[in-house]
Design a protein around this motif. Sequence first.
Motif, short mmCIF file in Angstrom:
data_model
loop_
_atom_site.label_atom_id
_atom_site.label_comp_id
_atom_site.label_asym_id
_atom_site.label_seq_id
_atom_site.Cartn_x
_atom_site.Cartn_y
_atom_site.Cartn_z
N GLY A 283 1.28 -1.63 4.22
CA GLY A 283 2.02 0.67 3.66
C GLY A 283 3.38 0.88 4.31
N TYR B 288 -11.33 -7.83 1.15
CA TYR B 288 -10.41 -8.06 1.69
C TYR B 288 -10.17 -9.58 3.05
CZ TYR B 288 -12.40 -8.31 7.26
OH TYR B 288 -12.05 -8.23 7.85
N LEU C 75 -2.83 0.93 8.07
CA LEU C 75 -1.23 0.21 7.84
C LEU C 75 0.38 1.33 6.88
CD1 LEU C 75 -3.16 -2.37 5.44
CD2 LEU C 75 -2.25 -2.57 7.36
N VAL D 295 -19.53 -7.53 2.10
CA VAL D 295 -18.36 -7.35 3.20
C VAL D 295 -18.31 -6.21 3.55
CG1 VAL D 295 -16.29 -8.74 3.99
CG2 VAL D 295 -17.86 -10.24 2.79
N ARG D 296 -17.80 -5.33 4.39
CA ARG D 296 -17.33 -3.94 4.20
C ARG D 296 -15.89 -4.14 4.59
NH1 ARG D 296 -17.93 -0.88 8.41
NH2 ARG D 296 -18.32 -1.62 9.92
N GLY D 297 -15.06 -3.44 4.21
CA GLY D 297 -13.99 -3.89 4.38
C GLY D 297 -13.34 -2.55 5.53
N PRO D 298 -12.37 -3.28 5.94
CA PRO D 298 -11.94 -1.69 6.22
C PRO D 298 -11.43 -0.61 5.98
CG PRO D 298 -9.91 -3.67 5.78
CD PRO D 298 -11.26 -3.57 5.32
N ALA D 299 -12.49 0.02 6.78
CA ALA D 299 -12.31 1.87 6.36
C ALA D 299 -11.20 2.62 6.25
CB ALA D 299 -14.01 2.88 6.71
N ILE E 68 0.87 -1.41 0.00
CA ILE E 68 -0.22 0.36 0.02
C ILE E 68 0.66 1.05 -0.27
CG2 ILE E 68 -1.71 1.22 1.34
CD1 ILE E 68 -2.73 -1.19 -0.47
N LEU F 46 -12.23 -4.28 13.91
CA LEU F 46 -11.35 -4.38 13.11
C LEU F 46 -10.72 -2.38 12.54
CD1 LEU F 46 -9.25 -5.39 10.87
CD2 LEU F 46 -10.30 -5.81 9.46
N VAL G 98 -13.55 6.87 4.26
CA VAL G 98 -12.19 6.51 2.97
C VAL G 98 -13.93 5.05 2.50
CG1 VAL G 98 -10.43 4.73 3.25
CG2 VAL G 98 -10.22 7.62 2.78
N ARG G 99 -13.31 4.02 1.30
CA ARG G 99 -13.63 2.78 1.18
C ARG G 99 -12.72 1.99 1.82
NH1 ARG G 99 -15.30 -0.80 -3.06
NH2 ARG G 99 -14.71 1.38 -4.25
N GLY G 100 -12.97 1.12 2.45
CA GLY G 100 -12.16 -0.46 2.67
C GLY G 100 -12.54 -0.86 1.91
N PRO G 101 -11.47 -1.90 1.50
CA PRO G 101 -11.34 -3.23 0.51
C PRO G 101 -12.04 -4.32 0.83
CG PRO G 101 -9.23 -2.82 1.35
CD PRO G 101 -9.94 -1.49 2.73
N ALA G 102 -13.50 -3.89 0.28
CA ALA G 102 -14.72 -5.08 0.48
C ALA G 102 -13.99 -6.84 0.56
CB ALA G 102 -15.42 -4.60 -0.27
N TYR H 24 -7.96 1.37 6.20
CA TYR H 24 -7.12 0.09 5.88
C TYR H 24 -5.57 1.43 5.88
CZ TYR H 24 -7.01 0.91 1.17
OH TYR H 24 -6.15 1.74 -0.91
N LEU H 25 -5.92 2.14 5.36
CA LEU H 25 -4.39 3.39 4.88
C LEU H 25 -3.56 3.53 6.28
CD1 LEU H 25 -5.71 5.83 2.36
CD2 LEU H 25 -3.74 3.75 1.96
N GLY I 23 -13.74 -8.61 11.85
CA GLY I 23 -13.22 -7.79 11.00
C GLY I 23 -14.91 -6.77 11.61
N GLY I 24 -15.20 -6.34 10.31
CA GLY I 24 -16.11 -4.95 10.58
C GLY I 24 -15.69 -4.01 11.69
#
Lengths: 369, 369
Positions: A305, A293, B296, B287-291, A274, B259, A287-291, B293-294, B255-256
């Motif tokens: 990262g 993942y 990281l 699935v809702r990704g981890p918003a 990342i 996380l 921000v939309r997280g990676p669904a 995640y940045l 998750g969710g």
Amino acid sequence: MSTGRLEGKVAIITGAAGGIGTTPDRLERPRMNSINHQVRLTARPSGLPKPTDWELTTEPVPVPAAGEFVVAISHLSIDPAMRGWMNAGASYIEPVQIGAVMRAGAIGCVTASEHPGYASGDHVYGAFGVQEFARSDGAGVVKLDPSLAPLPTYLGALGATGLTAYFGLLDVARIQEGETVVVSGAAGAVGSVAGQIAKLKGCRVIGIAGGQAKCVWLVDELGFDAAIDYKSDDVRKALREQCPQGIDVYFDNVGGDILDAALTRLARGARIVICGAVSQYNATEPVRGPANYLSLLVFRASMKGMVVFDFADRYGEAAAEMAGWLAEGKLVSREHVVTGSVADFPETLLMLFNGENTGKLVLACGPQG
Amino acid sequence: MSTGRLEGKVAIITGAAGGIGTTPDRLERPRMNSINHQVRLTARPSGLPKPTDWELTTEPVPVPAAGEFVVAISHLSIDPAMRGWMNAGASYIEPVQIGAVMRAGAIGCVTASEHPGYASGDHVYGAFGVQEFARSDGAGVVKLDPSLAPLPTYLGALGATGLTAYFGLLDVARIQEGETVVVSGAAGAVGSVAGQIAKLKGCRVIGIAGGQAKCVWLVDELGFDAAIDYKSDDVRKALREQCPQGIDVYFDNVGGDILDAALTRLARGARIVICGAVSQYNATEPVRGPANYLSLLVFRASMKGMVVFDFADRYGEAAAEMAGWLAEGKLVSREHVVTGSVADFPETLLMLFNGENTGKLVLACGPQG
């Protein structure tokens, strides 16, 4: 290895998009060099930065104190990360304060020095900010040799963006010969160098970029094995076709839908780097997280990262290797140079988010602009 | 090290939640042992599995062919991962086919054998499925010693769930003494063992679980340094308080939102292990990704998926070490045993998603049930 002057492919474009100064809400173009024109952040943007988020200010050209020198800035590095620096809140670097000169990596020439290590005429790189003149004590400053490469290349392949690609692939992802490497934002500053380094190391490289012209450039000029145009192709389907064995390394500069598409196509043990998420930087919603993942679990993959600053003690070694590749013609550094003044910074920055640049975006400004 | 019988803390609960067989849409409870009762998947669920997604079928008790043996199943392992196996599409393991006996890890006793390696009376573990009797050629089967630990413990700390915790922390996250480790789903089968292993290795351990009773158990019985009740606490705030130096390792089972909360509180160089995402398994929306995640990138952190199968060649070594810890009283294996029959499987499975279990959920069934 040749030590002669490198002929970087430098695209010169005069003036920023849209004719600065033609409408009343634009910043006035500075016309005099006796004063230091500066661009300051006046508001934290919501979404894309607006003209009212900036202010053009003037100060006398600074005079160096003992242990300091002054630089006349000639080239500003225009980077997607700048958008993050404008937000409040903790990140990998302090936000730019409201009222402060906007942070920017820049190249310039020393015009006055009371510092034993720097003399007038020295070419230097530093975080000098969006202004015509900067005063420095030398912290974080690197001397440049303009006989070795054109100055803009020191913001491109030989600058932070090139180093990001270098360490991201070699140290974070640890690419191996024969692996399949996918790079998003592939026609951008970091992506274009990343893909070439992966090719140099014997990988199969697929770039994802916006528009056919960029895709043709990636394959025909930079030697990528394939390119996917996210504006017209079905990225998920194209990745399936181009990566029959799956993606071993995904170097992500964009986030969003493209990251999600890559997650569906990982090889066992894949590594995702990342580096950025330009698709999300101006989002007004969270921000939309990676669904997708949970593909990390399915494919025993990792997502890591990186920030190039962590490799600062190895910049010299890496830049020397990159300079060798440039000299041998194995690596192409493309800079997209907009010629103007610091007042053109706000509009030039927007080019990044509109996908208008190919290669490293540089604003040539200052006394010669 | 004692080699005597281990006194695992086994909670015995009679009957599954809600009185099986009292309403017409429930599966009929099997009453005879001369036939093999089986639970088969009849539809791919949307959201939580419904009674109509299952069918109770009967077959004659199988007879072993040459090289085979037959097992009478006594204990079924009830796992969140089962929900994933019910979905169509590629994952780390093939989906259960419609009409097939539901996949399940199980323990049983050999009742008939034409296999030279197995004799009647042997206790064994294998992927025998949700049925009373299974025929096997020994592939993937492990012999168990009931004198060393209660049988349910072979589905708990000494089973796949305990091994998942072991390899996830020691091999994937590579926890180090003095680090701060946060475990979600901490009162579950994997989480409760993971937190204890991290304590054994000298880490500061914070568990996240649902409800005060579970939190008290984590701290008072298992020795966690702190527990956060996600049902009543502000998880983000609690993590800030409990992890002043940030989270070095986050072992995620859920998750969710949790996380996402953990991502805001990482230490530099943090490692996130993605073991599961029970909050998302029954989602009817994507699935809702981890918003966040940045984070990281901000924290130079990594997120890595794991599947315990990859460590199969080291199960023996790990189980031996875990058995030692159990014998020395350094590790508590808690199994939440529901006593019933295979027909109770559908409702017992739902207990996982309602947060009703503490520790490893086991359905004791079959001839003795």
